[in-house]
Motif scaffolding. Sequence first.
Motif, PDB file in Angstrom:
ATOM      1  N   ILE A 231     -17.655 -34.907   8.932  1.00  0.00           N
ATOM      2  CA  ILE A 231     -16.473 -35.371   8.194  1.00  0.00           C
ATOM      3  C   ILE A 231     -16.850 -35.998   6.848  1.00  0.00           C
ATOM      4  O   ILE A 231     -16.355 -35.605   5.805  1.00  0.00           O
ATOM      5  N   THR A 232     -17.771 -36.945   6.889  1.00  0.00           N
ATOM      6  CA  THR A 232     -18.102 -37.659   5.639  1.00  0.00           C
ATOM      7  C   THR A 232     -19.209 -36.978   4.840  1.00  0.00           C
ATOM      8  O   THR A 232     -19.456 -37.320   3.682  1.00  0.00           O
ATOM      9  N   GLU A 233     -19.896 -36.025   5.490  1.00  0.00           N
ATOM     10  CA  GLU A 233     -21.040 -35.332   4.886  1.00  0.00           C
ATOM     11  C   GLU A 233     -22.195 -36.267   4.545  1.00  0.00           C
ATOM     12  O   GLU A 233     -23.079 -35.941   3.753  1.00  0.00           O
ATOM     13  N   GLU A 234     -22.182 -37.440   5.151  1.00  0.00           N
ATOM     14  CA  GLU A 234     -23.303 -38.364   4.997  1.00  0.00           C
ATOM     15  C   GLU A 234     -24.382 -37.994   5.996  1.00  0.00           C
ATOM     16  O   GLU A 234     -24.087 -37.515   7.083  1.00  0.00           O
ATOM     17  N   GLU A 235     -25.635 -38.293   5.639  1.00  0.00           N
ATOM     18  CA  GLU A 235     -26.710 -38.056   6.605  1.00  0.00           C
ATOM     19  C   GLU A 235     -26.795 -39.231   7.580  1.00  0.00           C
ATOM     20  O   GLU A 235     -26.785 -40.382   7.184  1.00  0.00           O
ATOM     21  N   LEU A 236     -26.834 -38.898   8.855  1.00  0.00           N
ATOM     22  CA  LEU A 236     -26.963 -39.916   9.903  1.00  0.00           C
ATOM     23  C   LEU A 236     -28.321 -39.737  10.580  1.00  0.00           C
ATOM     24  O   LEU A 236     -28.967 -38.700  10.408  1.00  0.00           O
ATOM     25  N   MET A 237     -28.731 -40.749  11.349  1.00  0.00           N
ATOM     26  CA  MET A 237     -30.062 -40.676  11.955  1.00  0.00           C
ATOM     27  C   MET A 237     -30.064 -41.023  13.439  1.00  0.00           C
ATOM     28  O   MET A 237     -29.124 -41.628  13.948  1.00  0.00           O
ATOM     29  N   MET A 238     -31.111 -40.605  14.113  1.00  0.00           N
ATOM     30  CA  MET A 238     -31.426 -41.028  15.476  1.00  0.00           C
ATOM     31  C   MET A 238     -32.923 -41.333  15.535  1.00  0.00           C
ATOM     32  O   MET A 238     -33.720 -40.664  14.872  1.00  0.00           O
ATOM     33  N   LEU A 239     -33.257 -42.327  16.348  1.00  0.00           N
ATOM     34  CA  LEU A 239     -34.663 -42.642  16.609  1.00  0.00           C
ATOM     35  C   LEU A 239     -35.181 -41.695  17.697  1.00  0.00           C
ATOM     36  O   LEU A 239     -34.383 -41.173  18.500  1.00  0.00           O
ATOM     37  N   PRO A 240     -36.488 -41.502  17.780  1.00  0.00           N
ATOM     38  CA  PRO A 240     -37.022 -40.728  18.913  1.00  0.00           C
ATOM     39  C   PRO A 240     -36.520 -41.255  20.267  1.00  0.00           C
ATOM     40  O   PRO A 240     -36.208 -40.470  21.163  1.00  0.00           O
ATOM     41  N   THR A 241     -36.429 -42.577  20.417  1.00  0.00           N
ATOM     42  CA  THR A 241     -35.925 -43.131  21.691  1.00  0.00           C
ATOM     43  C   THR A 241     -34.455 -42.785  21.922  1.00  0.00           C
ATOM     44  O   THR A 241     -34.029 -42.633  23.063  1.00  0.00           O
ATOM     45  N   ASP A 242     -33.665 -42.674  20.842  1.00  0.00           N
ATOM     46  CA  ASP A 242     -32.266 -42.256  21.009  1.00  0.00           C
ATOM     47  C   ASP A 242     -32.219 -40.817  21.516  1.00  0.00           C
ATOM     48  O   ASP A 242     -31.443 -40.480  22.410  1.00  0.00           O
ATOM     49  N   MET A 243     -33.083 -39.976  20.953  1.00  0.00           N
ATOM     50  CA  MET A 243     -33.115 -38.566  21.370  1.00  0.00           C
ATOM     51  C   MET A 243     -33.550 -38.428  22.830  1.00  0.00           C
ATOM     52  O   MET A 243     -33.119 -37.507  23.528  1.00  0.00           O
TER      53      MET A 243
END
Length: 290
Positions: free
Chosen positions: A220-232
């Motif tokens: 929607i916003t076309e912003e880059e979001l992130m995840m940590l390895p632990t989130d994955m």
Amino acid sequence: MTGSSRPGDFDAVRKSVIDLLKQPEYDDGSAGPVLVRLAWHSAGTYDAETDTGGSNGAGMRYESEGGDPANAGLQHARLFLEPVKRQHPWITYADLWTLAGVTAIQAMGGPEIPWFPGRTDYVDDSKLPPRGRLPDAAQGSDHIRHIFYRMGFNDREIVALSGAHNLGRCHTANSGFEGKWVNNPTRFSNQYFRLLISEEWKEKTLPDSGIVQFAAVDPITEEELMMLPTDMALIHDQEFLQWVKVYAQDKNLFFEDFAKVFSKLMELGITRDAQGKITNSDNEKGGYIS
Ligand code: ZEM
């Protein structure tokens, strides 16, 4: 700023915390996320087997715990709370940090979290946690289980707690990781779980440090979001994944579970009598006595 208060008037403290949340110059405009992280790191050192660590004692005021690289950045949270401590000098730091965390979560749209007072600021040297008790974001599900089972949490509770990554962001200067998990990081929701499932997360190596995290562009916003390895790890591990799916679909259940488990986190290492008075800390050596 609101006026001073009578000892034991925790609602007055809550109000002072709410008054300081808006910080236009700081991060995404709110002190809330870093206050939540302070509450979590103050408690997340707990080890059930040796009954050491935990929020009682506010050990992070001292170098041995405060200087743990895992706690980098939390000086901002402690500084935000200094005026509140000055205004309500009767509250202990250990109560203030945990109360600020639950107050911030609710003020950012999250659930009401049962919170109980009585922690002291007396640091028992024999109960000081060694460094390395907090999770390492570069690792996987075995490490996550090792850390959170040590505190006494199960898989469902681990996933619920991880939903706090709806809030705030990573800062290169603190952890080496960079970016936010969701596009509205000062609003508590289950969006983190929805994004974990819905987006195609691609490994990304940060150019200056070589640190590996995961990235996706918000549709929607076309912003880059992130995840940590632990989130994955929460979607690569089948036990964790089933709870990610449940919470992605059922915001109410997530809020309910999160309230319970965050309350449990704040109480780690604390035992109370029938009146709620803490029985395993030395009240003579500082702390609020009713
Ligand atoms: Zn976090 N967390 N966390 N976390 N966390 C960060 C930020 C925040 C992990 C972790 O390494 C990191 C829980 C669990 C785990 C919050 C709350 C809770 C950051 C970024 C890292 C690297 C720090 C920075 O750079 O400033 C790991 C590995 C976890 C478990 C496996 C739990 C549980 C939390 C609360 C219940 C919050 C609110 C933030 C955002 C802080 C901010 O300043 O915006």
